[in-house]
Each structure stands twice: as structure tokens, then as C-alpha cells.
Scaffold this active site. Structure first.
Site, PDB file in Angstrom:
ATOM      1  N   GLY A  11      15.057  -0.197  -3.328  1.00  0.00           N
ATOM      2  CA  GLY A  11      13.864  -0.069  -2.498  1.00  0.00           C
ATOM      3  C   GLY A  11      13.910  -1.025  -1.321  1.00  0.00           C
ATOM      4  O   GLY A  11      14.307  -2.180  -1.464  1.00  0.00           O
ATOM      5  N   VAL A  24      25.390 -11.684   9.354  1.00  0.00           N
ATOM      6  CA  VAL A  24      26.308 -11.323  10.435  1.00  0.00           C
ATOM      7  C   VAL A  24      26.519 -12.491  11.392  1.00  0.00           C
ATOM      8  O   VAL A  24      27.660 -12.857  11.713  1.00  0.00           O
ATOM      9  CB  VAL A  24      25.786 -10.087  11.196  1.00  0.00           C
ATOM     10  CG1 VAL A  24      26.635  -9.822  12.440  1.00  0.00           C
ATOM     11  CG2 VAL A  24      25.782  -8.862  10.289  1.00  0.00           C
ATOM     12  N   ARG A  72      19.914   5.583  -3.552  1.00  0.00           N
ATOM     13  CA  ARG A  72      20.183   5.459  -4.986  1.00  0.00           C
ATOM     14  C   ARG A  72      21.574   6.029  -5.255  1.00  0.00           C
ATOM     15  O   ARG A  72      22.009   6.972  -4.596  1.00  0.00           O
ATOM     16  CB  ARG A  72      19.148   6.235  -5.799  1.00  0.00           C
ATOM     17  CG  ARG A  72      17.705   5.869  -5.470  1.00  0.00           C
ATOM     18  CD  ARG A  72      17.334   4.472  -5.924  1.00  0.00           C
ATOM     19  NE  ARG A  72      15.940   4.165  -5.611  1.00  0.00           N
ATOM     20  CZ  ARG A  72      15.369   2.985  -5.850  1.00  0.00           C
ATOM     21  NH1 ARG A  72      16.081   2.005  -6.383  1.00  0.00           N
ATOM     22  NH2 ARG A  72      14.109   2.774  -5.549  1.00  0.00           N
ATOM     23  N   ASP A 103      16.536  -5.704  -8.554  1.00  0.00           N
ATOM     24  CA  ASP A 103      17.172  -5.729  -9.864  1.00  0.00           C
ATOM     25  C   ASP A 103      18.355  -4.757  -9.962  1.00  0.00           C
ATOM     26  O   ASP A 103      19.436  -5.124 -10.422  1.00  0.00           O
ATOM     27  CB  ASP A 103      16.124  -5.386 -10.935  1.00  0.00           C
ATOM     28  CG  ASP A 103      16.702  -5.413 -12.337  1.00  0.00           C
ATOM     29  OD1 ASP A 103      17.072  -6.490 -12.804  1.00  0.00           O
ATOM     30  OD2 ASP A 103      16.794  -4.340 -12.958  1.00  0.00           O
ATOM     31  N   THR A 125      13.161  -7.837  -2.487  1.00  0.00           N
ATOM     32  CA  THR A 125      12.291  -6.876  -3.157  1.00  0.00           C
ATOM     33  C   THR A 125      10.848  -7.362  -3.070  1.00  0.00           C
ATOM     34  O   THR A 125      10.591  -8.561  -3.193  1.00  0.00           O
ATOM     35  CB  THR A 125      12.677  -6.684  -4.639  1.00  0.00           C
ATOM     36  OG1 THR A 125      11.631  -5.967  -5.319  1.00  0.00           O
ATOM     37  CG2 THR A 125      12.881  -8.008  -5.347  1.00  0.00           C
ATOM     38  N   ASP A 127       8.730  -6.866  -5.272  1.00  0.00           N
ATOM     39  CA  ASP A 127       8.231  -7.089  -6.629  1.00  0.00           C
ATOM     40  C   ASP A 127       8.274  -8.547  -7.062  1.00  0.00           C
ATOM     41  O   ASP A 127       7.603  -8.925  -8.038  1.00  0.00           O
ATOM     42  CB  ASP A 127       9.041  -6.250  -7.626  1.00  0.00           C
ATOM     43  CG  ASP A 127       9.000  -4.763  -7.309  1.00  0.00           C
ATOM     44  OD1 ASP A 127       7.990  -4.321  -6.738  1.00  0.00           O
ATOM     45  OD2 ASP A 127       9.975  -4.054  -7.626  1.00  0.00           O
ATOM     46  N   ASP A 129      10.561 -10.113  -8.660  1.00  0.00           N
ATOM     47  CA  ASP A 129      10.923 -10.111 -10.076  1.00  0.00           C
ATOM     48  C   ASP A 129      12.363 -10.526 -10.352  1.00  0.00           C
ATOM     49  O   ASP A 129      12.901 -10.233 -11.425  1.00  0.00           O
ATOM     50  CB  ASP A 129      10.659  -8.721 -10.681  1.00  0.00           C
ATOM     51  CG  ASP A 129      11.487  -7.621 -10.012  1.00  0.00           C
ATOM     52  OD1 ASP A 129      12.114  -7.885  -8.972  1.00  0.00           O
ATOM     53  OD2 ASP A 129      11.488  -6.494 -10.547  1.00  0.00           O
ATOM     54  N   ARG A 162     -20.215   0.248  -5.064  1.00  0.00           N
ATOM     55  CA  ARG A 162     -19.346   0.881  -6.048  1.00  0.00           C
ATOM     56  C   ARG A 162     -18.254  -0.077  -6.525  1.00  0.00           C
ATOM     57  O   ARG A 162     -17.941  -1.070  -5.869  1.00  0.00           O
ATOM     58  CB  ARG A 162     -18.674   2.127  -5.450  1.00  0.00           C
ATOM     59  CG  ARG A 162     -19.573   3.340  -5.331  1.00  0.00           C
ATOM     60  CD  ARG A 162     -18.724   4.604  -5.259  1.00  0.00           C
ATOM     61  NE  ARG A 162     -19.570   5.783  -5.149  1.00  0.00           N
ATOM     62  CZ  ARG A 162     -19.705   6.522  -4.053  1.00  0.00           C
ATOM     63  NH1 ARG A 162     -19.062   6.180  -2.963  1.00  0.00           N
ATOM     64  NH2 ARG A 162     -20.472   7.587  -4.049  1.00  0.00           N
ATOM     65  N   ARG A 171       6.605  -2.778 -10.065  1.00  0.00           N
ATOM     66  CA  ARG A 171       7.417  -2.352 -11.224  1.00  0.00           C
ATOM     67  C   ARG A 171       6.858  -2.979 -12.492  1.00  0.00           C
ATOM     68  O   ARG A 171       5.698  -2.820 -12.805  1.00  0.00           O
ATOM     69  CB  ARG A 171       8.889  -2.709 -11.017  1.00  0.00           C
ATOM     70  CG  ARG A 171       9.558  -1.867  -9.957  1.00  0.00           C
ATOM     71  CD  ARG A 171      11.034  -1.676 -10.126  1.00  0.00           C
ATOM     72  NE  ARG A 171      11.727  -2.593 -11.009  1.00  0.00           N
ATOM     73  CZ  ARG A 171      12.844  -2.261 -11.636  1.00  0.00           C
ATOM     74  NH1 ARG A 171      13.376  -1.061 -11.481  1.00  0.00           N
ATOM     75  NH2 ARG A 171      13.449  -3.131 -12.416  1.00  0.00           N
ATOM     76  N   LYS A 213     -25.178  -7.699  -9.187  1.00  0.00           N
ATOM     77  CA  LYS A 213     -23.904  -7.441  -8.504  1.00  0.00           C
ATOM     78  C   LYS A 213     -23.584  -5.952  -8.625  1.00  0.00           C
ATOM     79  O   LYS A 213     -23.381  -5.445  -9.730  1.00  0.00           O
ATOM     80  CB  LYS A 213     -22.778  -8.265  -9.141  1.00  0.00           C
ATOM     81  CG  LYS A 213     -21.444  -8.133  -8.442  1.00  0.00           C
ATOM     82  CD  LYS A 213     -20.426  -9.052  -9.104  1.00  0.00           C
ATOM     83  CE  LYS A 213     -19.055  -8.938  -8.463  1.00  0.00           C
ATOM     84  NZ  LYS A 213     -19.050  -9.289  -7.043  1.00  0.00           N
ATOM     85  N   LYS A 214     -23.535  -5.255  -7.515  1.00  0.00           N
ATOM     86  CA  LYS A 214     -23.414  -3.806  -7.560  1.00  0.00           C
ATOM     87  C   LYS A 214     -22.062  -3.270  -7.081  1.00  0.00           C
ATOM     88  O   LYS A 214     -21.860  -2.070  -6.994  1.00  0.00           O
ATOM     89  CB  LYS A 214     -24.532  -3.175  -6.729  1.00  0.00           C
ATOM     90  CG  LYS A 214     -25.926  -3.485  -7.291  1.00  0.00           C
ATOM     91  CD  LYS A 214     -27.011  -2.847  -6.453  1.00  0.00           C
ATOM     92  CE  LYS A 214     -28.385  -3.158  -7.047  1.00  0.00           C
ATOM     93  NZ  LYS A 214     -29.487  -2.570  -6.237  1.00  0.00           N
TER      94      LYS A 214
END
Length: 319
Positions: A11, A24, A72, A103, A125, A127, A129, A162, A171, A213-214
């Protein structure tokens, strides 16, 4: 070592381009030739390899994504595919390889290392991770992208009174959700590293409603479940109607932040230094603002650790 290669895989992450630029230009500064491998390990197998000059990486430090492209490649997971890659590297006279990615990319670099080809892993990445580094390239930019989204969604949540559920990437790691939730003032954060209690979450929301609290923001890491699934679960417990926002791939795009550009420049340059010193099979990282490197085979045996102290702080501040 006189000729090295560089590829990006997996990714994309903001900051990959500054990392490629650093590899480079650092290499050329020290008299090395650099070859770019396009489309990751797929391009390595097919021989999509071109020599890079100083101008090849001009004007890319501010650009998101990766100019070397990514793909990939299931074939590279096999010994046969890896041997094809090594043959291509030897055919082009490439003596060492810098792999920028997450990874899956690291597993490819590990495989090449085990077959005797010098590789350096650079963690790229969103993530965050990869073991052996406090931060990965792209994490800071993605974090700021999520925070901007939270701020905008909170305006609507306030206006319509809301509860909004925001699903973020990561991941199997909760870093992006945790850091974004804490800095965005989320009332609830769900991460894979700590089990959640739906009854406790429902009770907190009910108490918030009871004191007037709404509206509230709930951050769900994709490694826990989808935002829609959690919305349905919460509705069963509280009968509260929620709205779900899945931020998706927008988190992987955008111009890298200054922090990511500096980190990428430092790590990319350090990778070249290690190859120049004849060291392969290493993973570079940063710990407490100091550059470090570890054996890439050994570091991948260690689990990624989320900062649970930050998680507890987020719970204390969201009462």
C-alpha cells in the site's frame, strides 16, 4: 558496493517519494549508481528496472503516493519468484536493494536476505505497525488526514445532535485510530489491541445523554470490525441512531507532512549508508528521535506494540 536498487511495495504511503529521493541523492552524492525498480516485486520479476539520475527524483518530495508505483505480487511469495527477482538484480549489476514499504514488503526483503542478497527495509506504511521504529513513514500524514475529517464530521454531529461512527484504516494495528481519536477528542475509541465492552460503551453514551450531551464521535479501527457492524451492535444496546463514515483510501493520499518528509529523508539516507558499509539484512527505524537499525529477520519475529498508556489517557479524558 557501486550499484544499488530501490523499490516501493504494498500500500502506498505519503512520504514514499521523499524516501526514494533520499536514497537516490544520497547514493549519487557518494558516487553510487541507483536503479529504480518500478511496480514493486512484480516489476522486479519482470525486469522493469531503470537507472535513476538526480533529475529523476526532482520535484517529488511534496508528492503523495509513489512515482515508482506499487503492485501486489503473489509470485514473489514463492522461491521461484524470488530467484527470478535475484536474477534480474544480478543482470543489472545491482549489489544491494532498498525496500520501502510495510509488512508484506518486509517479508519480501526478508526472503531476499535469507537467500543471501543484501536488502535494507525502510518502513513506509500509514498503519505504523512495523517493529523496531516508533513511527513509520506516512503515519503522521494519514493521522492529520483523519483528524481533519473528524473535525468536519463533529460539526455535523453537533448540528444534528447525532452519534457518528468513523471507521479508520490500520490493518491489525490500532495506532491510527488511537492517535486520531485522542487528538480529535473522540468519546470512544476501539482498537484491536484492547478488548471492548459494548455494555460499558452503551452505558457511557446513555450517561452522556442523561447529562445533556446529544452528540459524540466513536472511532473504530478496521482491525476490530467495520463501522457499520459496530453501528448495528450499538443500536441493539441503546436504540440510538448513528451515522457511519468510512474514510477509506483518502487516508493513504495527500502531500506528506513536514514530519514525514524529514523522517523519510533520514531513513532513506541511512539505508544507503548501511549498504555502503557492506551491511545487508537490516531494517532502519527511529526510536526516541535516534536512528536505529535491526536485523530484518529478527525484528519481524517481534509483535508490534500499541501504546496502551495513550489508550488509557484517551479514556480518562473522554469522561
Amino acid at each position: 558496493m557501486k550499484r544499488i536498487g530501490v523499490l516501493t511495495s504494498g500500500g502506498d504511503a505519503p512520504g514514499m517519494n521523499p524516501a526514494v529521493r533520499a536514497v537516490v541523492r544520497k547514493a549519487i552524492f557518494h558516487g553510487l549508481e541507483v536503479y529504480g525498480i518500478y511496480q514493486g516485486y512484480q516489476g522486479l520479476i519482470s525486469g522493469n528496472i531503470k537507472k535513476l539520475e538526480l533529475g529523476s527524483v526532482g520535484d517529488i518530495i511534496h508528492r503523495g503516493g509513489t512515482t515508482l508505483y506499487s503492485a501486489r505480487c503473489e509470485e514473489f511469495k514463492t522461491k521461484e519468484g524470488q530467484q527470478k527477482g535475484i536474477e534480474q538484480l544480478k543482470r543489472h549489476g545491482i549489489e544491494g536493494l532498498v525496500v520501502i514499504g510495510g509488512d508484506g514488503s518486509y517479508m519480501g526483503a526478508k526472503a531476499l536476505t535469507e537467500q543471501g542478497f543484501p536488502c535494507i527495509g525502510v518502513p513506509g506504511t500509514i498503519d505504523n505497525d512495523i517493529p523496531g521504529t516508533d513511527f513509520t513513514i506516512g503515519f503522521d500524514t494519514a493521522l492529520n488526514t483523519v483528524i481533519h475529517a473528524i473535525d468536519k464530521i463533529r460539526d455535523t454531529a453537533t448540528s444534528h445532535e447525532r452519534t457518528f461512527i468513523i471507521e479508520v484504516m490500520g490493518r491489525d494495528a490500532g495506532d491510527l485510530a488511537l492517535w486520531a481519536g485522542l487528538s480529535g477528542g473522540a468519546e470512544t475509541i476501539l482498537i484491536p489491541e484492547d478488548p471492548y465492552d459494548i455494555d460499558l460503551i452503551a452505558e457511557r453514551i446513555k450517561k452522556g445523554h442523561a447529562r445533556g450531551k446529544k452528540h459524540s464521535i466513536i472511532i473504530v479501527a478496521e482491525g476490530v470490525m467495520s463501522g457499520t457492524d459496530f453501528s448495528n451492535l450499538l443500536k441493539e444496546k441503546t436504540s440510538i441512531e448513528t451515522r457511519v463514515s468510512v474514510l477509506g483510501h483518502m487516508q493513504r493520499g495527500g502531500s506528506p507532512t513536514a514530519a514525514d518528509r524529514v523522517l523519510a529523508s533520514r531513513l532513506g539516507a541511512r539505508a544507503v549508508e548501511l549498504l555502503m558499509d557492506g551491511k545487508g539484512g537490516r531494517s532502519v527505524g527511529i526510536e526516541k528521535n535516534v536512528l536505529v537499525d535491526y536485523d530484518i529477520i529478527e525484528i519481524l519475529k517481534k509483535p508490534h506494540k500499541c501504546d496502551l498508556d495513550l489508550y488509557r489517557l484517551s479514556q480518562e479524558l473522554s469522561i
